[in-house]
Design an enzyme around this catalytic site. Structure first.
Site, PDB file in Angstrom:
ATOM      1  N   ARG A  68      84.863  80.623  11.872  1.00 45.15           N
ATOM      2  CA  ARG A  68      85.565  79.339  11.833  1.00 45.15           C
ATOM      3  C   ARG A  68      84.829  78.375  10.906  1.00 45.15           C
ATOM      4  O   ARG A  68      83.625  78.167  11.032  1.00 45.15           O
ATOM      5  CB  ARG A  68      85.643  78.720  13.247  1.00 45.15           C
ATOM      6  CG  ARG A  68      86.270  79.644  14.288  1.00 45.15           C
ATOM      7  CD  ARG A  68      87.742  79.899  14.047  1.00 45.15           C
ATOM      8  NE  ARG A  68      88.564  78.714  14.157  1.00 45.15           N
ATOM      9  CZ  ARG A  68      89.206  78.343  15.284  1.00 45.15           C
ATOM     10  NH1 ARG A  68      89.108  79.066  16.363  1.00 45.15           N
ATOM     11  NH2 ARG A  68      89.938  77.256  15.296  1.00 45.15           N
ATOM     12  N   PRO A 119      88.251  58.068  31.824  1.00 43.45           N
ATOM     13  CA  PRO A 119      87.536  59.034  32.669  1.00 43.45           C
ATOM     14  C   PRO A 119      87.378  60.379  31.958  1.00 43.45           C
ATOM     15  O   PRO A 119      88.343  60.951  31.475  1.00 43.45           O
ATOM     16  CB  PRO A 119      88.443  59.180  33.890  1.00 43.45           C
ATOM     17  CG  PRO A 119      89.323  57.977  33.879  1.00 43.45           C
ATOM     18  CD  PRO A 119      89.478  57.603  32.438  1.00 43.45           C
ATOM     19  N   GLU A 120      86.157  60.858  31.860  1.00 38.06           N
ATOM     20  CA  GLU A 120      85.897  62.181  31.298  1.00 38.06           C
ATOM     21  C   GLU A 120      85.479  63.113  32.439  1.00 38.06           C
ATOM     22  O   GLU A 120      85.480  62.738  33.601  1.00 38.06           O
ATOM     23  CB  GLU A 120      84.824  62.094  30.210  1.00 38.06           C
ATOM     24  CG  GLU A 120      85.357  61.385  28.955  1.00 38.06           C
ATOM     25  CD  GLU A 120      84.751  61.939  27.668  1.00 38.06           C
ATOM     26  OE1 GLU A 120      84.437  63.142  27.622  1.00 38.06           O
ATOM     27  OE2 GLU A 120      84.589  61.147  26.722  1.00 38.06           O
ATOM     28  N   HIS A 150      99.284  48.021  40.577  1.00 37.07           N
ATOM     29  CA  HIS A 150      98.959  49.264  39.879  1.00 37.07           C
ATOM     30  C   HIS A 150      98.591  50.401  40.833  1.00 37.07           C
ATOM     31  O   HIS A 150      98.155  51.453  40.396  1.00 37.07           O
ATOM     32  CB  HIS A 150      97.833  49.028  38.871  1.00 37.07           C
ATOM     33  CG  HIS A 150      98.179  47.981  37.862  1.00 37.07           C
ATOM     34  ND1 HIS A 150      99.276  48.082  37.035  1.00 37.07           N
ATOM     35  CD2 HIS A 150      97.587  46.806  37.554  1.00 37.07           C
ATOM     36  CE1 HIS A 150      99.338  47.009  36.260  1.00 37.07           C
ATOM     37  NE2 HIS A 150      98.321  46.219  36.556  1.00 37.07           N
ATOM     38  N   ARG A 196      97.480  51.669  33.109  1.00 37.26           N
ATOM     39  CA  ARG A 196      98.131  52.059  31.853  1.00 37.26           C
ATOM     40  C   ARG A 196      99.078  53.244  32.016  1.00 37.26           C
ATOM     41  O   ARG A 196      99.828  53.566  31.105  1.00 37.26           O
ATOM     42  CB  ARG A 196      97.065  52.351  30.791  1.00 37.26           C
ATOM     43  CG  ARG A 196      96.236  51.093  30.488  1.00 37.26           C
ATOM     44  CD  ARG A 196      95.205  51.331  29.416  1.00 37.26           C
ATOM     45  NE  ARG A 196      95.811  51.663  28.139  1.00 37.26           N
ATOM     46  CZ  ARG A 196      95.111  51.965  27.041  1.00 37.26           C
ATOM     47  NH1 ARG A 196      93.789  51.983  27.094  1.00 37.26           N
ATOM     48  NH2 ARG A 196      95.714  52.253  25.922  1.00 37.26           N
TER      49      ARG A 196
END
Ligand SMILES: [Zn+2]
Length: 270
Positions: free
Chosen positions: A152, A2-3, A90, A109
């Site tokens: 940078r 998931p983002e 789960h 997980r």
């Protein structure tokens, strides 16, 4: 994994079920995910009313009228199931509301997390302490980005993944935004001109908003009897498309740095 858009979609899906509802039952079926649950999780949440939901980076926020915020992270495989027909091994945390809804935090997980933080102290919560601006907020703009990248020499891709520069961006959306902006992932961050940085800012917002909009259409999945949340799959511009043709005709390339794949077009991105 998931983002940010999936977390935003999750929060928007949970809001109609939780907002204004009292939590009548909170059950943790194990003591931890990536780290231990707060030992007083059940006492502090049971009987509390949810006053609102939100998101910070890839964390979902559930505020209660007791001045607490439940902060969740979905890790690699986490999701909230709404009204699951039956609970599985789960489903680690079960929440029931006074409207009779049942939510299960499912995480095979177990890289996710669940913390309870006084709402007034959220900025002190360690994962939030050094976070840069939200990519969809006005605070993420060309002036801020130019200042953050000045001098940078690190690759722009690494800089966009640095949560101190902008919060919540992961590998997929960084690859997609760099392609949309026409910027090579390995380009030295401080060498990119203002016009191209402005386009990069717009591209980051555009790929996130498109993904959230695509996720919005899957919100109805929350109401499915099996309670499965189908994370939306999307046809990416470059991500996962090694060897396929970019819109310019050249083949998309993949490069692996420190175990992470970068997908890009050698012709469109410079
Ligand atoms: Zn191309």
């Amino acid at each position: 994994m998931p983002e940010l858009p999936e977390v935003e979609t999750t929060v928007r899906g949970l809001a109609p079920v939780l907002e204004g509802r009292r939590l009548v039952s909170v059950e943790a079926r194990r003591a931890d995910l990536r780290r231990p649950f707060p030992p007083d999780l059940r006492q502090r949440l049971t009987g509390a009313t949810v006053t609102g939901l939100g998101r910070r980076a890839k964390y979902g926020l559930i505020n209660t009228d007791r001045g607490d915020t439940l902060v969740f992270h979905l890790g690699m495989s986490g999701r909230w199931r709404i009204d699951p027909a039956e609970l599985g091994t789960h489903d680690h945390v079960i929440v029931e509301t006074d409207a009779g809804s049942r939510l299960a935090l499912n995480d095979p997980r177990r890289f996710g997390s669940l913390d309870l933080v006084p709402t007034g102290d959220l900025t002190l919560y360690p994962p939030f302490a050094a976070l840069g601006p939200e990519p969809l907020a006005e605070g993420f703009n060309v002036t801020q980005l130019r200042a953050a990248l000045a001098g940078r020499s690190a690759p722009i891709k690494a800089m966009l993944l640095d949560q101190r520069i902008v919060a919540g961006l992961g590998n997929i959306y960084v690859c997609e935004a760099l392609h949309l902006a026409g910027i090579a992932p390995g380009r030295a961050a401080g060498s990119i001109g203002g016009g191209r940085l402005a386009r990069l800012v717009d591209s980051v917002k555009e790929v996130l908003l498109a993904a959230i909009a695509a996720g919005g259409s899957s919100l109805r999945d929350y109401a499915r009897p099996d309670g499965e949340l189908g994370y939306f799959s999307k046809q990416w511009r470059v991500y996962g498309r090694e060897g396929e043709a970019c819109h310019c005709g050249r083949a998309v390339r993949r490069r692996v740095d420190s175990g992470r794949s970068t997908f890009f077009c050698p012709a469109c991105q410079r």
